[in-house]
Design an enzyme around this catalytic site. Structure first.
Site, PDB file in Angstrom:
ATOM      1  N   GLN A   1     -14.567 -12.478 -22.477  1.00 17.27           N
ATOM      2  CA  GLN A   1     -14.707 -13.699 -23.276  1.00 17.27           C
ATOM      3  C   GLN A   1     -13.346 -14.264 -23.673  1.00 17.27           C
ATOM      4  O   GLN A   1     -13.281 -15.232 -24.430  1.00 17.27           O
ATOM      5  CB  GLN A   1     -15.524 -13.421 -24.550  1.00 17.27           C
ATOM      6  CG  GLN A   1     -16.933 -12.909 -24.313  1.00 17.27           C
ATOM      7  CD  GLN A   1     -17.833 -13.941 -23.647  1.00 17.27           C
ATOM      8  OE1 GLN A   1     -17.507 -15.132 -23.557  1.00 17.27           O
ATOM      9  NE2 GLN A   1     -18.985 -13.492 -23.186  1.00 17.27           N
TER      10      GLN A   1
ATOM     11  N   CYS B   1     -26.538  -7.497 -25.776  1.00 18.28           N
ATOM     12  CA  CYS B   1     -25.937  -6.279 -25.200  1.00 18.28           C
ATOM     13  C   CYS B   1     -24.949  -5.648 -26.156  1.00 18.28           C
ATOM     14  O   CYS B   1     -23.901  -5.145 -25.735  1.00 18.28           O
ATOM     15  CB  CYS B   1     -25.230  -6.561 -23.873  1.00 18.28           C
ATOM     16  SG  CYS B   1     -26.258  -7.312 -22.655  1.00 18.28           S
TER      17      CYS B   1
ATOM     18  N   LYS C   1     -17.885 -16.316 -15.889  1.00 17.60           N
ATOM     19  CA  LYS C   1     -17.782 -16.868 -17.240  1.00 17.60           C
ATOM     20  C   LYS C   1     -16.643 -17.881 -17.330  1.00 17.60           C
ATOM     21  O   LYS C   1     -16.288 -18.355 -18.405  1.00 17.60           O
ATOM     22  CB  LYS C   1     -17.556 -15.747 -18.254  1.00 17.60           C
ATOM     23  CG  LYS C   1     -18.767 -14.817 -18.390  1.00 17.60           C
ATOM     24  CD  LYS C   1     -18.528 -13.764 -19.438  1.00 17.60           C
ATOM     25  CE  LYS C   1     -19.477 -12.590 -19.335  1.00 17.60           C
ATOM     26  NZ  LYS C   1     -20.841 -12.885 -19.746  1.00 17.60           N
TER      27      LYS C   1
ATOM     28  N   ASP D   1     -11.266  -5.481 -22.621  1.00 17.03           N
ATOM     29  CA  ASP D   1     -12.388  -6.216 -22.042  1.00 17.03           C
ATOM     30  C   ASP D   1     -12.121  -7.687 -22.351  1.00 17.03           C
ATOM     31  O   ASP D   1     -12.276  -8.137 -23.481  1.00 17.03           O
ATOM     32  CB  ASP D   1     -13.698  -5.734 -22.662  1.00 17.03           C
ATOM     33  CG  ASP D   1     -14.886  -6.585 -22.242  1.00 17.03           C
ATOM     34  OD1 ASP D   1     -14.674  -7.651 -21.623  1.00 17.03           O
ATOM     35  OD2 ASP D   1     -16.018  -6.193 -22.553  1.00 17.03           O
TER      36      ASP D   1
HETATM   37  C1  LIG Z   1     -17.385  -9.038 -23.959  1.00 16.26           C
HETATM   38  C2  LIG Z   1     -18.140  -8.829 -22.699  1.00 16.26           C
HETATM   39  N1  LIG Z   1     -17.930  -7.721 -21.984  1.00 16.26           N
HETATM   40  C3  LIG Z   1     -18.565  -7.495 -20.830  1.00 16.26           C
HETATM   41  C4  LIG Z   1     -19.486  -8.377 -20.330  1.00 16.26           C
HETATM   42  C5  LIG Z   1     -20.182  -8.053 -19.048  1.00 16.26           C
HETATM   43  O1  LIG Z   1     -19.843  -8.950 -18.067  1.00 16.26           O
HETATM   44  P1  LIG Z   1     -20.550  -8.880 -16.639  1.00 16.26           P
HETATM   45  O2  LIG Z   1     -22.014  -8.913 -16.903  1.00 16.26           O
HETATM   46  O3  LIG Z   1     -20.054 -10.080 -15.926  1.00 16.26           O
HETATM   47  O4  LIG Z   1     -20.121  -7.588 -16.019  1.00 16.26           O
HETATM   48  C6  LIG Z   1     -19.740  -9.541 -21.030  1.00 16.26           C
HETATM   49  C7  LIG Z   1     -20.740 -10.511 -20.545  1.00 16.26           C
HETATM   50  O5  LIG Z   1     -21.814 -10.673 -21.007  1.00 16.26           O
HETATM   51  C8  LIG Z   1     -19.066  -9.771 -22.243  1.00 16.26           C
HETATM   52  O6  LIG Z   1     -19.303 -10.865 -22.959  1.00 16.26           O
END
Ligand SMILES: Cc1ncc(COP(=O)(O)O)c(C=O)c1O
Lengths: 146, 404
Positions: free
Chosen positions: B197, B358, B220, B194
């Site tokens: 970031q 989250c 982002k 993932d």
């Molecule tokens: C580490 C990480 N993974 C996943 C996401 C999810 O990204 P998105 O909401 O653009 O799908 C985020 C964003 O908040 C994140 O910071």
């Protein structure tokens, strides 16, 4: 906007003085657990209803100042009132938070102070949570605390 | 070296006084991205891969060129590996539901880190439950970093996938993903990164450690919302059963059957987010002119400054390793709820995020139920961070005066 407009003395005082009380069990007690998923305010509310009145209110409340103050004030305003009266108060409180006119602001007591939160819309949910919990525990008869 | 003048590229800061420190949630857009998107909307609004007049072909070419730009940006060996998605979340769900749902057997294991964003947790939670497989966790060590030694024990021959964030959106540190990839591959497990970031903050070269899957979001990193990237090794992308079928992803269709396009188009059913892709291309072109090494230096510098100043304050707890890798800093003010801190900062014109971010299991591991997160991007300034630190101090004093 100045911080004192939101975090007014009344609100701060109630929040500081809030004390969690052991949850009730036994006859005529009802319990509900609610939280605000985005921020983590958590409330377990239990009430005892006797002769149609909310006789005792107890809770475990964990969260922000606005939520804690709202919980303490809700307890004070609702205690010894009937389900019908509390439903009306809840409705009035919601109306106030939605910036609608209400017929009898006095009935809401110190909950009027929370009107300040209307200026900080992202936090309205914090003030609403205890009222929502009270409404649900009385009307949807969630979990019987026995 | 990037300096404060870089802000002039971003019209937001000319029009707004807000001190914006919520960049881990989403970023502001530079004028060049806005202009290019306006031009694309004005002059190049055509569908891709279907209409065969010259003007539409130019839009298709531009769309496909972004695939190459993305591929080069992350050091992918081939543009065939790049699938356009809606977001990080979307990419992970495609891999979970289109691939692992068909691979996973009872007793198999998927390993995630305790610090995962819900996006990289819930798809695996649901899938392991459905398939009678197990979900295992890599925990944090005493420095708040992923514990590689413990990971070595958790990852075993039953492991089919290790799914980890390169950079946690809460802790902000770069995780030892190269080591984790090695461990995973030793056990014939796949690794999904993932990179939501990670890609925005520093140069990324995936051929250095050969991950099987990698996902990130455009929004982002200066691009519009609604566009994301899924990188997959071509042989693995081939095995995905498309979670959506329909127009564009087929070569021929009769009454009963269809023949799918090759990857990656096969995985992009329907009219894609053309403007999102073109916007992402503009954002990457801009970042390339800045040089990602410079972006990294600047983010790291601002993050370190913020971490050091905040941890020097009395009664402020700062989480994660003291050596910073990115602009993300997560903290709490003792005795004051994170949401009250965030509101107090909001009232002073500073935008930060408060809550679980989250990442609820991580909050439990940190023994807190919410934190405040300030995240700087390269266009923030040291002065803004100083104002944040001053405001945090004042906030602490305000609440303490009431006996909090
Ligand atoms: C580490 C990480 N993974 C996943 C996401 C999810 O990204 P998105 O909401 O653009 O799908 C985020 C964003 O908040 C994140 O910071």
């Amino acid at each position: 906007m100045d911080i004192n407009e939101i975090y007014q003395r009344t609100i701060m005082d109630y929040a500081v003085r809030l004390k969690n009380k052991p949850l009730l069990n036994g006859q005529d007690t009802y319990q509900i657990s609610l939280e605000n998923p985005t921020c983590g305010d958590k409330l377990i509310l239990s009430v005892q209803i006797k002769s149609g009145l909310v006789h005792v209110i107890a809770y475990q409340a964990d969260g922000c100042v606005i939520f804690k103050a709202a919980t303490a004030i809700m307890e004070k305003v609702c205690l010894k009132h009937s389900v019908t009266e509390i439903n009306h108060l809840e409705n009035q409180f919601s109306q106030m938070m939605m910036q609608q006119e209400i017929d009898n602001p006095k009935a809401l007591g110190d909950a009027i102070a929370l009107q300040a939160i209307v200026k900080l819309p992202v936090r309205i949910k914090c003030a609403m949570l205890p009222w929502k919990a009270m409404y649900q525990v009385l009307n949807e008869g969630e979990v019987d605390g026995r | 070296m990037l300096d404060d003048k870089i802000r002039n590229d971003f019209p937001f800061f000319k029009n707004n006084q807000l001190i914006y420190l919520d960049n881990a949630a989403t970023t502001q857009k530079p004028q060049i991205v806005i202009d290019r998107m306006a031009d694309d909307y004005t002059n190049h609004s055509f569908n891709v891969h279907r209409s065969n007049y010259m003007a539409a072909q130019r839009t298709t070419d531009a769309y496909e060129k972004v695939r190459t730009t993305v591929s080069d940006f992350i050091g992918s060996p081939s543009a065939k590996s790049i699938v356009f998605t809606k977001s990080t979340t979307d990419g992970i769900n495609i891999v979970a539901n289109g691939y692992f749902a068909h691979q996973l057997q009872p007793g198999d294991e998927i390993v995630v880190a305790i610090s995962e964003h819900h996006s990289n947790l819930l798809p695996w939670q649901r899938l392991t439950e459905k398939c009678d497989a197990h979900l295992r966790y890599i925990e944090l060590n005493e420095h708040g970093q992923l514990d590689v030694q413990q990971a070595q024990k958790v990852i075993n021959d039953h492991t089919k996938l290790v799914a980890v964030a390169a950079v946690s959106n809460v802790l902000g540190n770069l995780n030892p993903i190269e080591q984790l990839a090695k461990i995973a591959h030793q056990h014939n497990a796949e690794i999904l990164i993932d990179a939501a970031q990670w890609v925005p903050d520093m140069p990324v070269n995936i051929s250095a450690f050969n991950p099987d899957w990698l996902v990130f979001s455009g929004h982002k990193m200066l691009a519009p919302t609604g566009i994301g990237v899924l990188y997959g090794k071509p042989d693995l992308l081939e095995k995905i059963e498309p979670t959506a079928v329909g127009g564009d992803m087929v070569t021929s269709v009769d009454r009963n059957h269809f023949k799918a396009q090759p990857i990656p188009i096969r995985l992009e059913a329907g009219t894609p987010n053309v403007m999102g892709v073109l916007g992402l291309g503009a954002a990457l072109d801009y970042l390339n002119t800045l040089d990602m090494h410079m972006v990294q230096k600047r983010c790291q510098f601002l993050g370190q400054f913020m971490y050091d100043k905040l941890s020097a304050l009395d009664g402020v707890v700062v989480y994660g390793n003291p050596i910073r890798d990115t602009g993300i800093v997560t903290f709490n003010v003792e005795g004051v709820h994170a949401h009250d801190v965030a509101s107090a900062l909001d009232l002073r014109g500073i935008a930060v995020r408060a809550g679980y971010h989250c990442a609820e299991p991580l909050m439990q591991a940190l023994h807190t139920n919410a934190t405040v997160r300030a995240s700087a991007y390269f266009y923030n300034t040291q002065d803004e961070i100083s104002q944040l630190v001053k405001a945090v101090k004042a906030t602490k004093e305000f609440f303490t005066s009431y006996g909090h």
